[in-house]
Design an enzyme around this catalytic site. Structure first.
Site, short mmCIF file in Angstrom:
data_model
loop_
_atom_site.label_atom_id
_atom_site.label_comp_id
_atom_site.label_asym_id
_atom_site.label_seq_id
_atom_site.Cartn_x
_atom_site.Cartn_y
_atom_site.Cartn_z
N PHE A 197 -0.77 16.42 3.19
CA PHE A 197 -1.07 15.64 1.99
C PHE A 197 0.21 15.42 1.22
O PHE A 197 0.92 16.35 0.86
CB PHE A 197 -2.13 16.34 1.13
CG PHE A 197 -2.82 15.38 0.21
CD1 PHE A 197 -3.83 14.55 0.69
CD2 PHE A 197 -2.42 15.27 -1.10
CE1 PHE A 197 -4.44 13.62 -0.15
CE2 PHE A 197 -3.03 14.34 -1.95
CZ PHE A 197 -4.05 13.53 -1.47
N GLU A 203 0.85 -1.20 0.00
CA GLU A 203 0.00 0.00 0.00
C GLU A 203 0.89 1.24 0.00
O GLU A 203 1.95 1.25 0.62
CB GLU A 203 -0.90 -0.06 1.24
CG GLU A 203 -1.84 1.10 1.46
CD GLU A 203 -2.92 1.26 0.39
OE1 GLU A 203 -2.56 1.58 -0.75
OE2 GLU A 203 -4.11 1.08 0.73
N ARG A 232 2.49 12.07 -9.62
CA ARG A 232 2.91 10.68 -9.42
C ARG A 232 4.35 10.44 -9.88
O ARG A 232 5.03 9.56 -9.38
CB ARG A 232 2.00 9.72 -10.22
CG ARG A 232 0.60 9.58 -9.69
CD ARG A 232 -0.07 8.36 -10.34
NE ARG A 232 -1.52 8.40 -10.26
CZ ARG A 232 -2.23 8.00 -9.21
NH1 ARG A 232 -1.62 7.55 -8.14
NH2 ARG A 232 -3.55 8.06 -9.22
P1 IMP Z 1 -7.54 5.94 3.99
O1 IMP Z 1 -8.70 5.05 3.69
O2 IMP Z 1 -8.00 7.24 4.61
O3 IMP Z 1 -6.47 5.29 4.81
O4 IMP Z 1 -6.93 6.37 2.60
C1 IMP Z 1 -6.06 5.56 1.90
C2 IMP Z 1 -5.91 6.01 0.47
O5 IMP Z 1 -6.15 7.41 0.31
C3 IMP Z 1 -4.51 5.78 -0.01
O6 IMP Z 1 -4.33 4.50 -0.54
C4 IMP Z 1 -4.32 6.88 -1.01
O7 IMP Z 1 -4.79 6.48 -2.27
C5 IMP Z 1 -5.19 8.01 -0.51
N1 IMP Z 1 -4.42 8.97 0.30
C6 IMP Z 1 -4.50 9.20 1.63
N2 IMP Z 1 -3.66 10.15 2.03
C7 IMP Z 1 -3.01 10.55 0.91
C8 IMP Z 1 -1.96 11.50 0.69
O8 IMP Z 1 -1.44 12.19 1.57
N3 IMP Z 1 -1.54 11.60 -0.61
C9 IMP Z 1 -2.04 10.86 -1.63
N4 IMP Z 1 -3.02 9.95 -1.45
C10 IMP Z 1 -3.50 9.79 -0.19
#
Ligand code: IMP
Length: 184
Positions: free
Chosen positions: A159, A106, A172
């Site tokens: 972020f 992940e 990316r």
């Molecule tokens: P969660 O369900 O809140 O843990 O979010 C997980 C997913 O959100 C990750 O696999 C990313 O795709 C996206 N995500 C969460 N935080 C970030 C970030 O800081 N940058 C880019 N994508 C993020």
């Protein structure tokens, strides 16, 4: 509305380097060694699209044990930068994981809602073992308690983009991890 970004404002925003290429390479090598130590007979890597594709590519090439690879895609944030908590399977695995030693790869764990759902989905498919490696863990934002066996970097908040991670599909390609600088 969250405080970091609206897509329309992305071009006006800057980024600052958070983790350099050299730091990434060192950490990825250490993670690869740890995973192979725990899986001397080989491991089936499951990359979570799209964000984990760069991390998985480097991780797999740093691993001395045998690996196979598959990918899965879950619904992402879409145009927003905070998790809705609703997880949808967009692309399933191509092969069965029953009886296999599996490691989920992940990119980043934020609230943990996405990974918790994925672990539940995969655990139900009876792998021999199921572990998780994540490149970045946002510890202070966690909403669910879930096992993460290998963590690249822990950060508090912000972020993060680059090294496969995006904001509205941008950034990316950056070879390092950067933090989006919030608008003043
Ligand atoms: P969660 O369900 O809140 O843990 O979010 C997980 C997913 O959100 C990750 O696999 C990313 O795709 C996206 N995500 C969460 N935080 C970030 C970030 O800081 N940058 C880019 N994508 C993020």
């Amino acid at each position: 509305m969250d405080r970091y970004v609206t897509l329309a404002s992305l071009t006006a925003q800057g980024t600052e380097v958070l983790i350099t290429e050299a730091q990434l390479a060192d950490r990825v090598r250490a993670l690869a060694e740890a995973i192979c130590r725990d899986h001397p007979h080989g491991v089936h890597l499951i990359g979570v699209l799209k964000g984990a594709f760069v991390f998985l590519a480097d991780l797999a090439r740093a691993m001395a044990c045998e690996t196979t690879t598959d990918f899965i895609a879950l619904s992402s944030y879409g145009p927003h930068t905070s998790s809705s908590g609703e997880v949808q399977l967009l692309k399933d695995l191509e092969s069965s994981i029953e009886g296999r030693a599996v490691v989920i790869v992940e990119d980043i764990v934020d609230t943990g809602l996405t990974l918790a759902s994925l672990q539940t989905i995969l655990r139900a498919r009876s792998p021999a073992s199921l572990r998780t490696v994540c490149l970045v863990s946002k510890t202070s934002r966690r909403q669910v308690d879930l096992p993460i066996d290998y963590v690249g970097f822990s950060i508090d908040d912000g972020f993060v983009v680059g090294y496969g991670l995006d904001a509205g599909e941008r950034y990316r390609h950056l070879p390092y991890l950067a933090r989006l600088v919030p608008e003043p």
